[in-house]
Design a protein around this motif. Structure first.
Motif: not given
Lengths: 111, 110
Positions: B90, B99-103
């Motif tokens: 991730l 924080s913002f996560f990718g897939q």
């Protein structure tokens, strides 16, 4: 040393019940405490977050309770729904520099 | 506004090979974090890049490395792949905020 400890590891709740997940931290310099929700095969999504200058924050059915003196914070999910079934992670950071995550809680809401 | 994007979504490699994973942060975000999530387990911190520099790394061997480009996108390289490297990798981005996560990239080592 684990900076953030999360419990329980798994949780089963009946539909309409209250889900409660707890986290404890060590470093008093932490100033931001988010909760993330993760569905299988997906990345974690920011759910709700709190700063240590407030004791509670509510967004819809999700509430964070924060106890600065005890260095603990918890996530309450009111009226839990099957769609809430996911893994929940608490986290802590200092001025948004590096986030320390709890080990996760797998929530299963029974219909 | 586009979120954090990761590529590829799935990657299958043979033991001993090298894997390269890519991450594009949210526009304007300068920090990129990499995490490893083995099946059913929590998030293990790998690397943190900010403004092109490596700021911190987790408890992983040197065969896990990466870099951040001038446009703030990032690459994670895993050399000499081992079976236990199979996991969801991730990437998350931030700019003085959450924080913002990718897939994620699902890496399978066979």
């Amino acid at each position: 040393q684990q900076q953030v400890k999360q419990s329980p590891q798994s949780l089963i709740v009946q539909k309409g019940g209250i889900s409660i997940i707890n986290c404890a931290y060590e470093n008093t310099a932490f100033d931001y405490f988010p909760w993330y929700q993760q569905f299988p095969g997906k990345g974690p999504a920011l759910l709700i977050a709190i700063r240590p200058d407030v004791s509670e924050k509510k967004e819809g059915r999700f509430t964070i309770s924060f106890n600065k003196s005890a260095k603990q914070f918890s996530l309450h999910i009111m009226d839990s729904q099957p769609g809430d079934s996911a893994t929940y992670f608490c986290a802590a950071s200092m001025s948004f520099n590096k986030f320390y995550f709890g080990s996760g809680t797998k929530l299963n809401v029974k219909p | 506004e586009a979120g954090v994007t990761q590529s590829p979504t799935h990657l299958i490699k043979t033991r001993g090979q090298q894997a390269t994973l890519r991450c594009s942060p949210i526009s304007g975000h300068t920090s990129v974090y990499w995490y490893q999530q083995a099946l059913g387990l929590g998030l293990q911190f790998l690397l943190w890049y900010d403004e092109g520099e490596e700021r911190n790394r987790g408890n992983f061997p040197p065969r896990f490395s990466g870099r951040q480009f001038p446009n703030y996108s990032s690459e994670l390289n895993v050399n000499a792949l081992e079976l236990e490297d199979s996991a969801l990798y991730l990437c998350a981005s931030s700019l003085d905020g959450p924080s913002f996560f990718g897939q994620g990239t699902r890496l399978t080592v066979v």
